[in-house]
Design a protein around this motif. Structure first.
Motif, mmCIF file in Angstrom:
data_model
loop_
_atom_site.group_PDB
_atom_site.id
_atom_site.type_symbol
_atom_site.label_atom_id
_atom_site.label_comp_id
_atom_site.label_asym_id
_atom_site.label_seq_id
_atom_site.Cartn_x
_atom_site.Cartn_y
_atom_site.Cartn_z
ATOM 1 N N GLU A 170 0.784 -1.228 0.000
ATOM 2 C CA GLU A 170 0.000 0.000 0.000
ATOM 3 C C GLU A 170 0.819 1.283 0.000
ATOM 4 O O GLU A 170 0.279 2.378 -0.151
ATOM 5 C CB GLU A 170 -0.960 0.008 1.202
ATOM 6 C CG GLU A 170 -0.282 0.013 2.563
ATOM 7 C CD GLU A 170 -0.013 -1.367 3.118
ATOM 8 O OE1 GLU A 170 -0.105 -1.536 4.357
ATOM 9 O OE2 GLU A 170 0.287 -2.276 2.316
ATOM 10 N N ILE A 171 2.137 1.187 0.186
ATOM 11 C CA ILE A 171 2.940 2.400 0.365
ATOM 12 C C ILE A 171 3.667 2.850 -0.897
ATOM 13 O O ILE A 171 4.304 3.897 -0.906
ATOM 14 C CB ILE A 171 3.973 2.201 1.490
ATOM 15 C CG1 ILE A 171 5.051 1.206 1.070
ATOM 16 C CG2 ILE A 171 3.301 1.764 2.777
ATOM 17 C CD1 ILE A 171 6.216 1.099 2.048
ATOM 18 N N TRP A 172 3.574 2.082 -1.973
ATOM 19 C CA TRP A 172 4.390 2.381 -3.151
ATOM 20 C C TRP A 172 3.669 3.303 -4.116
ATOM 21 O O TRP A 172 2.481 3.139 -4.391
ATOM 22 C CB TRP A 172 4.775 1.090 -3.879
ATOM 23 C CG TRP A 172 5.232 0.004 -2.981
ATOM 24 C CD1 TRP A 172 4.603 -1.171 -2.718
ATOM 25 C CD2 TRP A 172 6.428 -0.006 -2.202
ATOM 26 N NE1 TRP A 172 5.330 -1.919 -1.830
ATOM 27 C CE2 TRP A 172 6.460 -1.227 -1.476
ATOM 28 C CE3 TRP A 172 7.470 0.892 -2.031
ATOM 29 C CZ2 TRP A 172 7.483 -1.581 -0.624
ATOM 30 C CZ3 TRP A 172 8.502 0.551 -1.167
ATOM 31 C CH2 TRP A 172 8.503 -0.662 -0.478
ATOM 32 N N GLN A 173 4.386 4.250 -4.684
ATOM 33 C CA GLN A 173 3.848 5.106 -5.720
ATOM 34 C C GLN A 173 3.977 4.413 -7.070
ATOM 35 O O GLN A 173 4.977 3.755 -7.346
ATOM 36 C CB GLN A 173 4.595 6.440 -5.760
ATOM 37 C CG GLN A 173 4.392 7.291 -4.511
ATOM 38 C CD GLN A 173 5.217 8.551 -4.548
ATOM 39 O OE1 GLN A 173 6.159 8.664 -5.321
ATOM 40 N NE2 GLN A 173 4.878 9.508 -3.694
ATOM 41 N N ASP A 174 2.963 4.595 -7.922
ATOM 42 C CA ASP A 174 2.999 4.020 -9.256
ATOM 43 C C ASP A 174 3.645 5.032 -10.191
ATOM 44 O O ASP A 174 3.057 6.045 -10.545
ATOM 45 C CB ASP A 174 1.584 3.690 -9.721
ATOM 46 C CG ASP A 174 1.574 2.893 -11.005
ATOM 47 O OD1 ASP A 174 2.630 2.814 -11.661
ATOM 48 O OD2 ASP A 174 0.517 2.339 -11.351
ATOM 49 N N THR A 175 4.890 4.778 -10.589
ATOM 50 C CA THR A 175 5.626 5.725 -11.432
ATOM 51 C C THR A 175 5.591 5.367 -12.911
ATOM 52 O O THR A 175 6.195 6.045 -13.725
ATOM 53 C CB THR A 175 7.095 5.794 -10.986
ATOM 54 O OG1 THR A 175 7.676 4.488 -11.098
ATOM 55 C CG2 THR A 175 7.197 6.279 -9.551
ATOM 56 N N GLY A 176 4.912 4.263 -13.247
ATOM 57 C CA GLY A 176 4.799 3.913 -14.654
ATOM 58 C C GLY A 176 6.011 3.163 -15.179
ATOM 59 O O GLY A 176 7.012 2.994 -14.485
ATOM 60 N N PRO A 177 5.943 2.705 -16.419
ATOM 61 C CA PRO A 177 7.025 1.894 -16.976
ATOM 62 C C PRO A 177 8.280 2.713 -17.263
ATOM 63 O O PRO A 177 8.228 3.912 -17.503
ATOM 64 C CB PRO A 177 6.423 1.342 -18.272
ATOM 65 C CG PRO A 177 5.386 2.358 -18.659
ATOM 66 C CD PRO A 177 4.827 2.887 -17.371
#
Length: 582
Positions: free
Chosen positions: A311-318
């Protein structure tokens, strides 16, 4: 220092992402991250995320885990005695419901490393050797091509199996008790690199009993502020670097202060972490499971059923596929060589195509690891391209790989230990530091009677004759030799009396195994020993002067040991012995 052989990528659970270093720590350097900008009101109490939306677990290039000791969650979070750790909590993910597995310390360390307590229920020193063979984080990482290392304060490489050494306690360093963890992955904290790119994929850092806050209840100089300052001084620069270099730091404890709830502080800080407080229940098995999913390893013990941290991770994309240039490589004909390329981005798994490898070297099954034995000297220009699981290719990386003829290598060096002085009848264990490739062998001239030199340039034995000797130790390999000369004086034992060596102040934990042998000299052997005021549970062998057992009596004792020689002469020593609950 080992270089990581494993690069960032996502798990199969989500899109690819880039991430560089993870450091799990129980403290980091305040000054080094002073430039971090937070809202003026930012603090642990007001940074709860509005929604805990899970993202896939990123695969970082490096993880550093620092473990502190015996503190309740509320003793750390919000405590002005821990300003650095609270700054990390304000700028990172702080878990409010994170738990140790049990009490006392040792089974928690085994659990966080291997997914189980291995049947251990106390803090007794593990049996000699490496008694455990269970799967563990180090073995898992190595088996998927990643790297592992531990950094252990006050650990003595010359006596790696010691139960205690100064403020070092083996019970807090579980990897030393597993036969499937390579010995060369164990380091002292002084060997922690300042060039963070040279860290292993995952590292654990364990302070000594003072700097991990363990001894604070009976030693005011070992308080929470001491541990916070140590973490800041040791890892602060890394924390600042991690935030701006796609890296991560996590801070955790082994257990709380012997409460039933066993709730501890744990902070994750670094790049791609959503700051805030997270209330979902987690424990050491959750953290282990997170690492296993992060690097795609098999799962150990109870970690297989644990909930990973998502739950703590940011989604920065590929991110695009890239291969890190390993730089100039060298080798020697007839000597095994290997190279693990670091690949990041894209979608795992990766394959690698090499052109121009030296004769005798290959990348089996099209992987990104090179191995083999060079068969011909020369300088090769090598080019490598990595391809991810979806067919996306990296830009090529080119480097030089030079193979030297057989018989060449690095000439040895040897460091002088300085002049030595030892009393006759006192055991010696001295290892001289050497370098060279291949590893040199050592010979010695002029050693005092009773001493010998063996593998690893290690001098052992018991000097028998008082005298002064001029010692020369020579290290030799195929490329040459080097020598170190020093003076070794063997002094005579005290005459006309018996001396019992003072072991200094002793400290033990409740139910901890004790093994202390006092040296006796002078007079006429044999000796008979007796003791007064030993902590309850301990016993002195009258013939060996060894104190053994498990300390049950809590308190401070003025222990006195008396030795009587064959002629009836006596010698005695008195020293304090403190026994605490934990």
């Amino acid at each position: 220092m080992p270089e990581s052989g494993f690069r960032s990528r996502w798990t199969a659970r989500g899109k690819p992402r880039s991430a560089t270093f993870v450091a799990l720590s129980v403290g980091v350097t305040l000054g080094a991250i002073a430039a971090i900008t937070l809202p003026a009101s930012a603090g642990p109490a007001d940074r709860t995320p509005t929604a805990a939306v899970a993202a896939a677990i990123p695969r970082y290039d490096h993880v550093v885990v620092v473990v502190h000791e015996n503190a309740n969650h509320e003793e750390i979070i919000g405590n002005t005695q821990a300003p650095f750790i609270n700054q990390l909590a304000a700028g990172g993910a702080s878990f409010t419901d994170f738990h140790g597995e049990t009490h006392p310390s040792q089974p928690n360390y085994l659990a966080m490393f291997s997914g189980g307590t291995q049947g251990v229920t106390g803090d007794e020193c593990p049996p000699s050797g490496s008694p455990y063979g269970a799967d563990n984080l180090a073995r898992q990482l190595i088996d998927v091509g990643a790297t592992w290392g531990s950094y252990n304060e006050d650990w003595q490489p010359g006596n790696p199996s010691a139960c205690t050494s100064g403020s070092y306690a083996r019970k807090h360093n579980p990897w030393l008790s597993f036969g499937n963890v390579p010995a060369e992955t164990t380091y002292t904290t002084a060997q922690f690199p300042t060039d963070f790119t040279r860290l292993p994929t995952v590292s654990y850092v364990v302070p000594n009993l003072c700097n991990d806050m363990h001894d604070r209840l009976f030693n005011s100089s070992c308080g929470i502020r001491t541990g916070d300052t140590w973490t800041n001084n040791k890892l602060g620069a890394y924390a600042a670097w991690a935030k701006t270099h796609n890296s991560l730091l996590v801070v955790t404890w082994d257990e709380d202060n012997f409460r039933a709830e066993n709730r501890i502080a744990t902070v994750v800080y670094g790049a791609n972490v959503k700051p805030g407080q997270y209330a979902g229940r987690k424990d050491h098995y959750s953290l282990l499971r997170t690492f296993e999913d992060m690097y795609g390893t098999r799962r150990s013990g109870q970690a297989a059923n644990a909930t990973p941290i998502t739950e703590i991770w940011q989604d920065t994309g590929p991110t695009p596929v890239s291969v890190t240039n390993p730089g100039t490589r060298t080798g020697t004909v007839g000597q095994a060589a290997s190279l693990q390329l670091q690949v990041s981005g894209g979608t795992a798994p990766y394959t690698c195509a090499f052109q121009g490898l030296p004769a005798g070297l290959t990348n089996p099954a099209g992987g990104c690891a090179v191995s083999g034995t060079p068969t011909a000297p020369g300088s090769a220009q090598v080019t490598v391209t990595a391809t991810d699981g979806l067919g996306a290719a990296s830009s090529p990386a080119s480097f030089t790989w030079t193979i030297a003829p057989t018989g060449t290598g690095t000439p040895p060096t040897i460091a002088s230990p300085g002049n030595r002085s030892t009393m006759a009848g006192t055991s010696v264990d001295l290892t001289l530091a050497t370098t060279g490739s291949p590893a040199p062998t050592c010979t010695a001239t002029g050693l005092p009677a009773g001493l010998t030199i063996g593998a690893g340039c290690r001098i052992t034995g018991t000097p028998t004759t008082p005298a002064t000797s001029q010692v020369t130790v020579t290290a030799t390999n195929a490329s040459g030799s080097a020598s170190a000369a020093f003076q070794w004086t063997v002094t005579a034992p005290p005459t006309g009396g018996v001396t019992v060596a003072d072991p200094g102040a002793q400290s033990s934990k409740f139910n901890q195994q004790v093994d202390l042998t006092l040296g006796v000299s002078g007079g006429t052997a044999p000796y008979t020993c007796a003791a007064k005021n030993l902590p309850t549970g301990l016993w002195l062998n009258p013939f060996t002067c060894a104190i053994t057992g498990k300390a049950w009596g809590v308190g401070t004792f003025a222990t006195e040991v008396t030795a009587t020689d064959g002629a009836g002469r006596k010698g005695a020593v008195t020293f304090p012995w403190s026994v605490t609950w934990f």
